[in-house]
Design an enzyme around this catalytic site. Sequence first.
Site, PDB file in Angstrom:
ATOM      1  N   ASP A  16       0.840  -1.201   0.000  1.00  0.00           N
ATOM      2  CA  ASP A  16       0.000   0.000   0.000  1.00  0.00           C
ATOM      3  C   ASP A  16       0.879   1.256   0.000  1.00  0.00           C
ATOM      4  O   ASP A  16       1.630   1.493   0.949  1.00  0.00           O
ATOM      5  CB  ASP A  16      -0.888   0.006   1.265  1.00  0.00           C
ATOM      6  CG  ASP A  16      -1.840   1.184   1.287  1.00  0.00           C
ATOM      7  OD1 ASP A  16      -2.894   1.101   0.644  1.00  0.00           O
ATOM      8  OD2 ASP A  16      -1.522   2.194   1.949  1.00  0.00           O
TER       9      ASP A  16
ATOM     10  N   TYR B 178       2.931   9.760  -0.097  1.00  0.00           N
ATOM     11  CA  TYR B 178       4.027   9.162   0.685  1.00  0.00           C
ATOM     12  C   TYR B 178       5.399   9.428   0.040  1.00  0.00           C
ATOM     13  O   TYR B 178       6.423   9.149   0.634  1.00  0.00           O
ATOM     14  CB  TYR B 178       3.844   7.640   0.856  1.00  0.00           C
ATOM     15  CG  TYR B 178       2.550   7.206   1.513  1.00  0.00           C
ATOM     16  CD1 TYR B 178       1.704   8.122   2.129  1.00  0.00           C
ATOM     17  CD2 TYR B 178       2.169   5.873   1.546  1.00  0.00           C
ATOM     18  CE1 TYR B 178       0.516   7.720   2.713  1.00  0.00           C
ATOM     19  CE2 TYR B 178       0.989   5.467   2.135  1.00  0.00           C
ATOM     20  CZ  TYR B 178       0.162   6.394   2.712  1.00  0.00           C
ATOM     21  OH  TYR B 178      -1.018   5.982   3.294  1.00  0.00           O
TER      22      TYR B 178
ATOM     23  N   LYS C  91      -2.704   5.978  -4.202  1.00  0.00           N
ATOM     24  CA  LYS C  91      -3.831   6.875  -3.903  1.00  0.00           C
ATOM     25  C   LYS C  91      -3.651   8.238  -4.567  1.00  0.00           C
ATOM     26  O   LYS C  91      -2.545   8.792  -4.525  1.00  0.00           O
ATOM     27  CB  LYS C  91      -3.928   7.083  -2.384  1.00  0.00           C
ATOM     28  CG  LYS C  91      -3.828   5.787  -1.594  1.00  0.00           C
ATOM     29  CD  LYS C  91      -3.994   5.989  -0.090  1.00  0.00           C
ATOM     30  CE  LYS C  91      -3.714   4.694   0.652  1.00  0.00           C
ATOM     31  NZ  LYS C  91      -2.305   4.455   1.009  1.00  0.00           N
TER      32      LYS C  91
ATOM     33  N   HIS D 111      -7.519   9.403  -1.868  1.00  0.00           N
ATOM     34  CA  HIS D 111      -6.915   9.316  -0.527  1.00  0.00           C
ATOM     35  C   HIS D 111      -7.837   9.838   0.575  1.00  0.00           C
ATOM     36  O   HIS D 111      -7.890   9.276   1.671  1.00  0.00           O
ATOM     37  CB  HIS D 111      -5.587  10.084  -0.504  1.00  0.00           C
ATOM     38  CG  HIS D 111      -4.620   9.601   0.519  1.00  0.00           C
ATOM     39  ND1 HIS D 111      -3.262   9.605   0.329  1.00  0.00           N
ATOM     40  CD2 HIS D 111      -4.800   9.081   1.758  1.00  0.00           C
ATOM     41  CE1 HIS D 111      -2.658   9.116   1.402  1.00  0.00           C
ATOM     42  NE2 HIS D 111      -3.578   8.801   2.291  1.00  0.00           N
TER      43      HIS D 111
HETATM   44  N1  LIG Z   1      -5.658   6.055   3.744  1.00  0.00           N
HETATM   45  C1  LIG Z   1      -5.138   6.794   4.698  1.00  0.00           C
HETATM   46  O1  LIG Z   1      -5.510   7.959   4.917  1.00  0.00           O
HETATM   47  C2  LIG Z   1      -4.072   6.206   5.579  1.00  0.00           C
HETATM   48  C3  LIG Z   1      -3.697   6.862   6.761  1.00  0.00           C
HETATM   49  C4  LIG Z   1      -2.733   6.255   7.577  1.00  0.00           C
HETATM   50  C5  LIG Z   1      -2.163   5.051   7.190  1.00  0.00           C
HETATM   51  N2  LIG Z   1      -2.517   4.443   6.008  1.00  0.00           N
HETATM   52  C6  LIG Z   1      -1.903   3.153   5.558  1.00  0.00           C
HETATM   53  O2  LIG Z   1      -1.906   2.230   6.638  1.00  0.00           O
HETATM   54  C7  LIG Z   1      -0.558   1.847   6.938  1.00  0.00           C
HETATM   55  C8  LIG Z   1      -0.387   1.523   8.401  1.00  0.00           C
HETATM   56  O3  LIG Z   1      -0.694   2.617   9.237  1.00  0.00           O
HETATM   57  P1  LIG Z   1       0.398   3.419  10.072  1.00  0.00           P
HETATM   58  O4  LIG Z   1       1.626   3.542   9.258  1.00  0.00           O
HETATM   59  O5  LIG Z   1      -0.277   4.650  10.543  1.00  0.00           O
HETATM   60  O6  LIG Z   1       0.700   2.598  11.381  1.00  0.00           O
HETATM   61  P2  LIG Z   1       0.526   1.133  12.002  1.00  0.00           P
HETATM   62  O7  LIG Z   1       0.698   0.087  10.975  1.00  0.00           O
HETATM   63  O8  LIG Z   1      -0.713   1.151  12.803  1.00  0.00           O
HETATM   64  O9  LIG Z   1       1.776   1.143  12.979  1.00  0.00           O
HETATM   65  C9  LIG Z   1       3.088   1.290  12.509  1.00  0.00           C
HETATM   66  C10 LIG Z   1       4.062   1.343  13.685  1.00  0.00           C
HETATM   67  O10 LIG Z   1       4.061   0.088  14.370  1.00  0.00           O
HETATM   68  C11 LIG Z   1       5.397  -0.429  14.387  1.00  0.00           C
HETATM   69  N3  LIG Z   1       5.317  -1.901  14.211  1.00  0.00           N
HETATM   70  C12 LIG Z   1       4.803  -2.570  13.165  1.00  0.00           C
HETATM   71  N4  LIG Z   1       4.842  -3.902  13.367  1.00  0.00           N
HETATM   72  C13 LIG Z   1       5.435  -4.083  14.573  1.00  0.00           C
HETATM   73  C14 LIG Z   1       5.787  -5.230  15.333  1.00  0.00           C
HETATM   74  N5  LIG Z   1       5.505  -6.470  14.901  1.00  0.00           N
HETATM   75  N6  LIG Z   1       6.390  -5.051  16.537  1.00  0.00           N
HETATM   76  C15 LIG Z   1       6.649  -3.804  17.004  1.00  0.00           C
HETATM   77  N7  LIG Z   1       6.336  -2.669  16.320  1.00  0.00           N
HETATM   78  C16 LIG Z   1       5.737  -2.806  15.113  1.00  0.00           C
HETATM   79  C17 LIG Z   1       6.135   0.225  13.249  1.00  0.00           C
HETATM   80  O11 LIG Z   1       7.516   0.256  13.551  1.00  0.00           O
HETATM   81  P3  LIG Z   1       8.685   0.466  12.454  1.00  0.00           P
HETATM   82  O12 LIG Z   1       8.260   1.613  11.604  1.00  0.00           O
HETATM   83  O13 LIG Z   1       9.878   0.735  13.289  1.00  0.00           O
HETATM   84  O14 LIG Z   1       8.827  -0.761  11.667  1.00  0.00           O
HETATM   85  C18 LIG Z   1       5.490   1.620  13.251  1.00  0.00           C
HETATM   86  O15 LIG Z   1       6.074   2.441  14.242  1.00  0.00           O
HETATM   87  C19 LIG Z   1       0.254   3.037   6.431  1.00  0.00           C
HETATM   88  O16 LIG Z   1       1.618   2.740   6.299  1.00  0.00           O
HETATM   89  C20 LIG Z   1      -0.452   3.349   5.143  1.00  0.00           C
HETATM   90  O17 LIG Z   1      -0.074   2.433   4.139  1.00  0.00           O
HETATM   91  C21 LIG Z   1      -3.480   5.007   5.210  1.00  0.00           C
END
Ligand SMILES: NC(=O)c1ccc[n+]([C@@H]2O[C@H](COP(=O)([O-])OP(=O)(O)OC[C@H]3O[C@@H](n4cnc5c(N)ncnc54)[C@H](OP(=O)(O)O)[C@@H]3O)[C@@H](O)[C@H]2O)c1
Length: 269
Positions: free
Chosen positions: A46, A51, A76, A109
Amino acid sequence: MILEETYTLSNGVEIPKLGLGTWLINDKDARQAVKDAAEIGYRHIDTAQAYRNESGVGDGIRACGVKREDMFVTTKIAAEIKSYKKAVESIDKSLKTLGLDYIDMMIIHSPKPWSLFHGNDHYFEGNREAWRSLEEAYKAGKLRAIGLSNFEKADIDNILESCTVAPMLNQILAHIGNTPFELIRYTEEKGMLVEAYSPLAHGRLLRNKEVMKIAAKYGVSVPQLCVRYTLQLGLLPLPKTVHPAYMKNNSAVDFEISEEDMTFLKNMK
Ligand SMILES: NC(=O)c1ccc[n+]([C@@H]2O[C@H](COP(=O)([O-])OP(=O)(O)OC[C@H]3O[C@@H](n4cnc5c(N)ncnc54)[C@H](OP(=O)(O)O)[C@@H]3O)[C@@H](O)[C@H]2O)c1
């Protein structure tokens, strides 16, 4: 094994049940992250124009050794683009930046530009224009599927009232402690799959004592519990990480959360 499972979208396209999020992975690290994920078995990545890592993601897709048709790439249209012309240009730019002949899923998005996310203007006309550009690119074979993100009921209705191709999914914020059940139900009723973004609450759930206690009961990590929770709700989680060990951990979710614990987690605030 979850990495081998798929959901089927309303147009018959299969989408891998677990995706790698790439927000905040910079362009130069994205290539390696995609390669690592593919090696572990991830087939769904994704990204987004916003990004600024589409180039690295595309490099990773081409370099990962998995056949292009076996990888699923979502990007997006930037939230600020609310005109047909700009949206058309941005789709072609994404194809070029990713270096791909087609994109598996492209979504709007956000219905509102980020700086006005909490404003009252729903940009109904601008979203219909952006949607028309997605429909055309879909019909032209540039995109295999099209969808929405951060769309509330009114924003969804706006598209459904005028579209010629109905959206196939809505990517929304959904995690333990913040699960918008009403919006999920409405989105699904309209034939769309729901993707759960920030399934670990951006990492914040890792420190939650109640969630830690339940994860310990199943002998899993908090991220595993979070990913499993969204899957048991029928959602498609997109956990983000750059670390291969975390990627592996987040995909080892072949356990079952009991109904009682699901009820507790669903009601957590
Ligand atoms: N459509 C939208 O508006 C929107 C908005 C937000 C996000 N998104 C999508 O959703 C994805 C995920 O959301 P997010 O990036 O906000 O956060 P998330 O996936 O909820 O959390 C990411 C965090 O958790 C840590 N982490 C992941 N797996 C882990 C594990 N097994 N053990 C310990 N820590 C772990 C990562 O560390 P590290 O980074 O150190 O690996 C990072 O700090 C985004 O990357 C994006 O693709 C979309």
